[in-house]
Write an enzyme that holds these catalytic residues in place. Structure first.
Site, PDB file in Angstrom:
ATOM      1  N   TYR A  93     -50.287 -48.367  15.789  1.00 20.34           N
ATOM      2  CA  TYR A  93     -51.747 -48.464  15.747  1.00 20.34           C
ATOM      3  C   TYR A  93     -52.094 -48.179  14.290  1.00 20.34           C
ATOM      4  O   TYR A  93     -51.681 -47.160  13.732  1.00 20.34           O
ATOM      5  CB  TYR A  93     -52.433 -47.414  16.622  1.00 20.34           C
ATOM      6  CG  TYR A  93     -51.981 -47.342  18.063  1.00 20.34           C
ATOM      7  CD1 TYR A  93     -51.662 -48.483  18.785  1.00 20.34           C
ATOM      8  CD2 TYR A  93     -51.907 -46.104  18.704  1.00 20.34           C
ATOM      9  CE1 TYR A  93     -51.265 -48.394  20.102  1.00 20.34           C
ATOM     10  CE2 TYR A  93     -51.514 -46.005  20.026  1.00 20.34           C
ATOM     11  CZ  TYR A  93     -51.185 -47.155  20.722  1.00 20.34           C
ATOM     12  OH  TYR A  93     -50.795 -47.058  22.022  1.00 20.34           O
ATOM     13  N   CYS A  96     -53.454 -44.670  13.483  1.00 15.84           N
ATOM     14  CA  CYS A  96     -52.681 -43.503  13.935  1.00 15.84           C
ATOM     15  C   CYS A  96     -52.075 -42.791  12.730  1.00 15.84           C
ATOM     16  O   CYS A  96     -51.378 -43.402  11.924  1.00 15.84           O
ATOM     17  CB  CYS A  96     -51.581 -43.973  14.884  1.00 15.84           C
ATOM     18  SG  CYS A  96     -50.278 -42.768  15.176  1.00 15.84           S
ATOM     19  N   PHE A  98     -49.600 -40.733  12.553  1.00 13.17           N
ATOM     20  CA  PHE A  98     -48.148 -40.742  12.591  1.00 13.17           C
ATOM     21  C   PHE A  98     -47.606 -42.077  12.101  1.00 13.17           C
ATOM     22  O   PHE A  98     -46.596 -42.131  11.393  1.00 13.17           O
ATOM     23  CB  PHE A  98     -47.659 -40.440  14.007  1.00 13.17           C
ATOM     24  CG  PHE A  98     -48.067 -39.081  14.507  1.00 13.17           C
ATOM     25  CD1 PHE A  98     -47.438 -37.940  14.036  1.00 13.17           C
ATOM     26  CD2 PHE A  98     -49.084 -38.937  15.437  1.00 13.17           C
ATOM     27  CE1 PHE A  98     -47.807 -36.678  14.482  1.00 13.17           C
ATOM     28  CE2 PHE A  98     -49.470 -37.690  15.893  1.00 13.17           C
ATOM     29  CZ  PHE A  98     -48.829 -36.548  15.412  1.00 13.17           C
ATOM     30  N   CYS A  99     -48.267 -43.167  12.469  1.00 16.57           N
ATOM     31  CA  CYS A  99     -47.873 -44.490  11.975  1.00 16.57           C
ATOM     32  C   CYS A  99     -48.129 -44.602  10.475  1.00 16.57           C
ATOM     33  O   CYS A  99     -47.334 -45.190   9.728  1.00 16.57           O
ATOM     34  CB  CYS A  99     -48.640 -45.576  12.715  1.00 16.57           C
ATOM     35  SG  CYS A  99     -48.377 -45.592  14.513  1.00 16.57           S
TER      36      CYS A  99
END
Length: 361
Positions: A93, A96, A98-99
């Site tokens: 995403y 996001c 974390f991404c």
């Protein structure tokens, strides 16, 4: 963002080839007193419950020593030797954190990769995987391999770039998944050793000439995951206006149909505004969550110190890349603009932008 649409992969969503980031950030371009209205989260149709869950995934609601310049150059040379035989596809995403951490790492090391944007509600793009979260990195270094969890992805690929002793598959085996139970009795998957690089003694001394350097890097990588990321949602959904601006951005940047996008924007904004209040309570944040964000950011700046360009010295280390990756998902939002004005993060952040735009320099 310099990106070119690529042909669709079998069973995949929209695929992009990622290039250099060339545009200056919105916060630097805005006129005085004007807020650049974008946002950062996600939602969709199929019911408000799944919408909130998707938004939570998308914006992370779930969740002073120098390195010598010579060492940094050696590190990048090692990365170049191994980068050529890596084929990478990142399922993500866009908003996001974390991404975003994974993208920052890959961009800094100049690793080419393709992106598949995942619909946060249906998640059809990752139906091939029993692991239902993002990011997921498919890596082919002679044989296909799936890597899960942002910190595992970063540690495993970094180890592979440095060390020639083990295959990527062998390296990933050093980060075994372990099922654990939360305080509420929910079963979750955790990964052991995820902040460690799996290096031999000689490699360790080359990358971490002083033991404290490694300890510091691991400490702040964990801090980014365990604390900093949890400040994002309460801040970008702090008010109804901010929540709506966030979902406006999410819908534009994410993968939604027309009706799905409208539903996500308005229903999602309302839902996440109230969810953010619960998150504030869960993480014991102050009434004005901006204060927690400012305090955390200034804590990071203090840890970097005045005598280093980055925590990694002359070049960023994995902690620098993690913190930058988390913070940049707020770009274009009121929370980001406020952070730039009310903290000391701007000089470090601008340096990070420069080195991310020019990988390996």
């Amino acid at each position: 963002l310099s990106a070119r649409p690529q042909p669709k992969m079998a069973g995949a969503g929209r695929v992009w080839r990622v290039g250099a980031l060339l545009l200056p950030p919105a916060w630097r371009l805005r006129a005085p007193g004007r807020t650049f209205g974008a946002a950062a989260g996600r939602g969709g149709s199929n019911g408000s419950g799944r919408l909130v869950l998707g938004a939570a995934f998308a914006l992370g609601a779930s969740a002073g020593l120098c390195l010598a310049a010579q060492q940094c150059l050696r590190e990048h040379s090692a990365a170049e030797l191994h980068a050529g035989n890596l084929q990478l596809t990142l399922y993500q995403y866009k908003t996001c954190p974390f991404c975003s951490k994974v993208r920052a790492f890959l961009d800094y090391h100049g690793l080419p990769y393709e992106i598949v944007e995942v619909n946060p509600i249906m998640r059809k793009e990752i139906k091939f995987s029993s692991y239902r979260k993002v990011p997921i990195l498919l890596a082919n270094a002679g044989s296909p391999l799936q890597l899960n969890d942002s910190s595992v992805i970063i540690s495993a690929i970094k180890t592979y770039l440095i060390s020639r002793r083990n295959s990527l598959e062998e390296i990933v085996s050093f980060y075994p998944p372990v099922k654990t139970m939360t305080e509420k009795g929910k079963e979750v998957l955790e990964y052991e050793n995820k902040y460690w690089l799996m290096l031999d003694e000689k490699e360790t001394k080359r990358i971490y000439p002083v033991k404290e350097v490694r300890v510091e890097e691991m400490k702040w990588r964990k801090w980014a995951d365990d604390w900093l990321v949890h400040l994002i949602s309460p801040n970008v959904y702090r008010t109804p206006k901010e929540a709506l601006a966030s979902f406006d951005y999410i819908v534009r940047e994410g993968k939604f149909g027309t009706l799905e996008g409208l539903f996500a924007k308005y229903v999602g904004a309302i839902a996440m505004f109230f969810v953010s209040k619960r998150l504030k309570k869960r993480h014991q944040l102050r009434d004005d969550v901006r204060e927690d964000l400012y305090e955390a950011v200034n804590e990071w700046v203090k840890a970097v110190g005045k005598n280093r360009l980055f925590m990694g010295g002359n070049q960023p280390n994995l902690a620098d890349l993690a913190v930058y990756g988390v913070l940049r998902v707020m770009e274009g939002l009121e929370a980001f603009d406020d952070m730039m004005v009310h903290t000391n993060i701007q000089p470090w952040y601008q340096r990070m932008e420069e080195v991310i735009q020019k990988p390996g320099v």
